[in-house]
Design a protein around this motif. Structure first.
Motif, PDB file in Angstrom:
ATOM      1  N   ARG A  28      19.991 -64.499  24.449  1.00  0.00           N
ATOM      2  CA  ARG A  28      20.587 -65.636  25.135  1.00  0.00           C
ATOM      3  C   ARG A  28      19.539 -66.430  25.916  1.00  0.00           C
ATOM      4  N   GLU A  29      18.626 -65.721  26.571  1.00  0.00           N
ATOM      5  CA  GLU A  29      17.589 -66.402  27.342  1.00  0.00           C
ATOM      6  C   GLU A  29      16.690 -67.234  26.444  1.00  0.00           C
ATOM      7  N   ALA A  30      16.303 -66.661  25.284  1.00  0.00           N
ATOM      8  CA  ALA A  30      15.413 -67.379  24.364  1.00  0.00           C
ATOM      9  C   ALA A  30      16.083 -68.634  23.819  1.00  0.00           C
ATOM     10  N   VAL A  31      17.361 -68.521  23.446  1.00  0.00           N
ATOM     11  CA  VAL A  31      18.074 -69.671  22.904  1.00  0.00           C
ATOM     12  C   VAL A  31      18.316 -70.710  23.995  1.00  0.00           C
ATOM     13  N   THR A  32      18.655 -70.261  25.202  1.00  0.00           N
ATOM     14  CA  THR A  32      18.872 -71.191  26.310  1.00  0.00           C
ATOM     15  C   THR A  32      17.618 -71.983  26.621  1.00  0.00           C
ATOM     16  N   THR A  33      16.469 -71.318  26.599  1.00  0.00           N
ATOM     17  CA  THR A  33      15.202 -71.989  26.897  1.00  0.00           C
ATOM     18  C   THR A  33      14.931 -73.123  25.926  1.00  0.00           C
ATOM     19  N   ARG A  34      15.246 -72.921  24.654  1.00  0.00           N
ATOM     20  CA  ARG A  34      14.910 -73.924  23.644  1.00  0.00           C
ATOM     21  C   ARG A  34      16.028 -74.918  23.358  1.00  0.00           C
ATOM     22  N   LEU A  35      17.299 -74.478  23.524  1.00  0.00           N
ATOM     23  CA  LEU A  35      18.399 -75.347  23.113  1.00  0.00           C
ATOM     24  C   LEU A  35      19.410 -75.643  24.217  1.00  0.00           C
ATOM     25  N   GLY A  36      19.313 -74.958  25.331  1.00  0.00           N
ATOM     26  CA  GLY A  36      20.267 -75.181  26.411  1.00  0.00           C
ATOM     27  C   GLY A  36      21.310 -74.077  26.489  1.00  0.00           C
ATOM     28  N   ARG A  37      21.954 -73.986  27.635  1.00  0.00           N
ATOM     29  CA  ARG A  37      22.873 -72.888  27.900  1.00  0.00           C
ATOM     30  C   ARG A  37      24.056 -72.859  26.940  1.00  0.00           C
ATOM     31  N   ALA A  38      24.562 -74.029  26.540  1.00  0.00           N
ATOM     32  CA  ALA A  38      25.740 -74.074  25.673  1.00  0.00           C
ATOM     33  C   ALA A  38      25.480 -73.421  24.319  1.00  0.00           C
ATOM     34  N   ALA A  39      24.211 -73.353  23.908  1.00  0.00           N
ATOM     35  CA  ALA A  39      23.868 -72.802  22.592  1.00  0.00           C
ATOM     36  C   ALA A  39      23.705 -71.296  22.602  1.00  0.00           C
ATOM     37  N   ALA A  40      23.651 -70.682  23.770  1.00  0.00           N
ATOM     38  CA  ALA A  40      23.394 -69.239  23.856  1.00  0.00           C
ATOM     39  C   ALA A  40      24.500 -68.446  23.167  1.00  0.00           C
ATOM     40  N   PRO A  41      24.160 -67.534  22.233  1.00  0.00           N
ATOM     41  CA  PRO A  41      25.186 -66.732  21.541  1.00  0.00           C
ATOM     42  C   PRO A  41      25.996 -65.889  22.519  1.00  0.00           C
ATOM     43  N   ARG A  42      27.255 -65.661  22.169  1.00  0.00           N
ATOM     44  CA  ARG A  42      28.131 -64.860  23.014  1.00  0.00           C
ATOM     45  C   ARG A  42      27.996 -63.364  22.725  1.00  0.00           C
ATOM     46  N   ARG A  43      27.768 -63.017  21.461  1.00  0.00           N
ATOM     47  CA  ARG A  43      27.698 -61.614  21.087  1.00  0.00           C
ATOM     48  C   ARG A  43      26.689 -61.400  19.968  1.00  0.00           C
ATOM     49  N   ILE A  44      26.278 -60.139  19.769  1.00  0.00           N
ATOM     50  CA  ILE A  44      25.511 -59.715  18.601  1.00  0.00           C
ATOM     51  C   ILE A  44      26.311 -58.621  17.904  1.00  0.00           C
ATOM     52  N   HIS A  45      26.484 -58.770  16.606  1.00  0.00           N
ATOM     53  CA  HIS A  45      27.173 -57.733  15.820  1.00  0.00           C
ATOM     54  C   HIS A  45      26.150 -57.081  14.898  1.00  0.00           C
ATOM     55  N   TRP A  46      26.026 -55.760  15.014  1.00  0.00           N
ATOM     56  CA  TRP A  46      25.039 -55.021  14.219  1.00  0.00           C
ATOM     57  C   TRP A  46      25.696 -54.404  12.997  1.00  0.00           C
ATOM     58  N   LEU A  47      25.128 -54.672  11.820  1.00  0.00           N
ATOM     59  CA  LEU A  47      25.594 -54.062  10.584  1.00  0.00           C
ATOM     60  C   LEU A  47      24.663 -52.918  10.198  1.00  0.00           C
ATOM     61  N   GLU A  48      25.206 -51.912   9.569  1.00  0.00           N
ATOM     62  CA  GLU A  48      24.394 -50.811   9.068  1.00  0.00           C
ATOM     63  C   GLU A  48      24.259 -50.934   7.550  1.00  0.00           C
ATOM     64  N   GLN A  49      24.005 -52.133   7.085  1.00  0.00           N
ATOM     65  CA  GLN A  49      23.865 -52.401   5.653  1.00  0.00           C
ATOM     66  C   GLN A  49      23.174 -53.744   5.485  1.00  0.00           C
ATOM     67  N   ASP A  50      22.748 -54.025   4.240  1.00  0.00           N
ATOM     68  CA  ASP A  50      22.166 -55.324   3.942  1.00  0.00           C
ATOM     69  C   ASP A  50      23.184 -56.416   4.190  1.00  0.00           C
ATOM     70  N   LEU A  51      22.711 -57.549   4.661  1.00  0.00           N
ATOM     71  CA  LEU A  51      23.596 -58.701   4.765  1.00  0.00           C
ATOM     72  C   LEU A  51      24.015 -59.119   3.360  1.00  0.00           C
ATOM     73  N   PRO A  52      25.304 -59.276   3.093  1.00  0.00           N
ATOM     74  CA  PRO A  52      25.742 -59.693   1.757  1.00  0.00           C
ATOM     75  C   PRO A  52      25.122 -61.028   1.371  1.00  0.00           C
ATOM     76  N   ARG A  53      24.721 -61.130   0.099  1.00  0.00           N
ATOM     77  CA  ARG A  53      24.113 -62.363  -0.401  1.00  0.00           C
ATOM     78  C   ARG A  53      24.795 -62.804  -1.684  1.00  0.00           C
ATOM     79  N   LEU A  54      24.719 -64.110  -1.912  1.00  0.00           N
ATOM     80  CA  LEU A  54      25.186 -64.671  -3.161  1.00  0.00           C
ATOM     81  C   LEU A  54      24.096 -64.542  -4.210  1.00  0.00           C
ATOM     82  N   ALA A  55      24.422 -64.858  -5.456  1.00  0.00           N
ATOM     83  CA  ALA A  55      23.430 -64.759  -6.519  1.00  0.00           C
ATOM     84  C   ALA A  55      22.233 -65.658  -6.258  1.00  0.00           C
ATOM     85  N   SER A  56      22.437 -66.743  -5.527  1.00  0.00           N
ATOM     86  CA  SER A  56      21.354 -67.676  -5.217  1.00  0.00           C
ATOM     87  C   SER A  56      20.402 -67.149  -4.161  1.00  0.00           C
TER      88      SER A  56
END
Length: 374
Positions: free
Chosen positions: A332-360
């Motif tokens: 949140r601090e890193a994003v706020t510094t570069r983009l402002g407070r409104a842009a700071a993410p609210r949460r982080i969700h951790w997956l225990e697997q590869d992020l799903p991808r399309l064929a592209s």
């Protein structure tokens, strides 16, 4: 008439030659289709050579109608900038960048080299690259090749051996591009879509015969390779293709700018949220998160509802390979510094697997949202 073909270069190449020479139109479909996939059409409008089903990375897929003239115009514009020669096919033929490798090969009178099927393997890539001068990749492929090149000289030699490596489909990690350049690889970032018959902006510069403008913050493109419309979808066609200044323009749906002719893409227009009354481009948040926290890899930022701010953002990342996880406070601090407070993410969700991808190679945001419970 429409011929529906499997993703097999030996089958598609001769059929594509016929389609470009006023023969039956073709459509390439993957061997494994989702259970809810719509049946392939039997007929297409006259003059159409290829039907491309879009990835559907954020919603319902579309069927893009491309004429032979559009496909060949795209190939000619690319050749005018990077030259002609033998290509290595390393992408699925269900993807416009894969099909364009075959179109460029046909236009140049060359036979493409073909990367064997199966999971992408840098060693197999290196063995398949011999004699090829050009290749088109998605960013995840380039990243794997650059990483492998650090310990495998044959992979490094293959990368350096190409006259040009085109990389598109999504934003490339600047660190990977820098590492590729340090190896001596000649990489060009491309921007375009199925609707433009492939990339028509190279390293921020429109190809010869193309123009780009930002209208109310949305990037619009015009040129000789625009699609003819979406199959059986006049409403979407009318929304995407507009007449202006005596030309047909494609509304990309991407947010960005054009300064002194150079194109900069920020993200999707529909990924702009209003957080506390402030507009926030999720693509910009995603860029900052990836740049400031390399351990998060190809983290994806999604829109979520927020009781206090109206809308906010959620970071989704693969937890397995990131070592020490950065805290939400640090992100949140890193994003706020570069983009402002409104842009700071609210949460982080951790997956225990590869992020799903399309064929592209693009992140499958619909599947990622389902895994994150968003």
């Amino acid at each position: 008439m429409l011929r529906v073909l499997p993703d097999d270069p030996a089958v598609v190449l001769p059929a594509l030659r016929e389609a470009l020479d006023a023969g039956p139109a073709i459509m390439v479909r993957p061997a494994r289709l989702p259970a809810d996939a719509a049946p392939a059409p039997a007929e297409v409008p006259e003059g159409v050579a290829v039907v491309v089903e879009t990835s559907g990375s954020t919603g319902r897929p579309k069927r893009v109608l491309l004429t032979a003239e559009a496909l060949l115009a795209s190939a000619a514009a690319s050749a005018a900038v990077i030259g002609e020669g033998r290509w290595l096919l390393a992408l699925p033929l269900t993807y416009i960048a894969g099909l364009q490798v075959l179109v460029r090969s046909i236009a140049a009178g060359t036979d493409p080299a073909v990367l064997s099927g199966g999971p992408f393997d840098p060693r197999v890539f290196a063995a398949s690259a011999e004699g090829a001068r050009y290749v088109s990749l998605v960013p995840v492929q380039l990243a794997r090749l650059v990483q492998s090149a650090q310990s495998r000289p044959e992979v490094a030699a293959a990368l350096v051996g190409f006259d040009r490596i085109l990389v598109g489909g999504q934003r490339s990690d600047p660190r990977v591009l820098e590492q590729a350049a340090a190896l001596g690889a000649r990489v060009t970032r491309t921007y375009g879509s199925s609707e433009t018959a492939g990339g028509c902006v190279y390293d921020g510069e429109p190809l010869p015969g193309y123009r780009a403008e930002a209208v109310a913050g949305e990037l619009q493109l015009t040129g000789p390779s625009l699609f003819a419309g979406y199959l059986d979808d006049p409403d979407r066609t009318g929304a995407a293709l507009v007449e202006r200044d005596g030309a047909r323009w494609y509304r990309t749906g991407d947010a960005g700018s054009v300064d002194d002719g150079r194109v900069a893409v920020v993200g999707r227009m529909d990924d702009v949220i209003i957080s506390g009354g402030v507009k926030v481009a999720l693509g910009e948040v995603e860029q900052v998160v990836r740049e400031e926290f390399p351990a998060l890899g190809d983290a994806v930022v999604l829109r979520i509802e927020d009781a206090e701010w109206g809308e906010g953002s959620l970071v989704v990342a693969d937890a397995r390979f990131c070592g020490r996880r950065p805290s939400l406070f640090a992100v949140r601090e890193a994003v706020t510094t570069r983009l402002g407070r409104a842009a700071a993410p609210r949460r982080i969700h951790w997956l225990e697997q590869d992020l799903p991808r399309l064929a592209s190679g693009k992140p499958d945001r619909v599947a990622i949202r389902a895994l994150a419970g968003g």
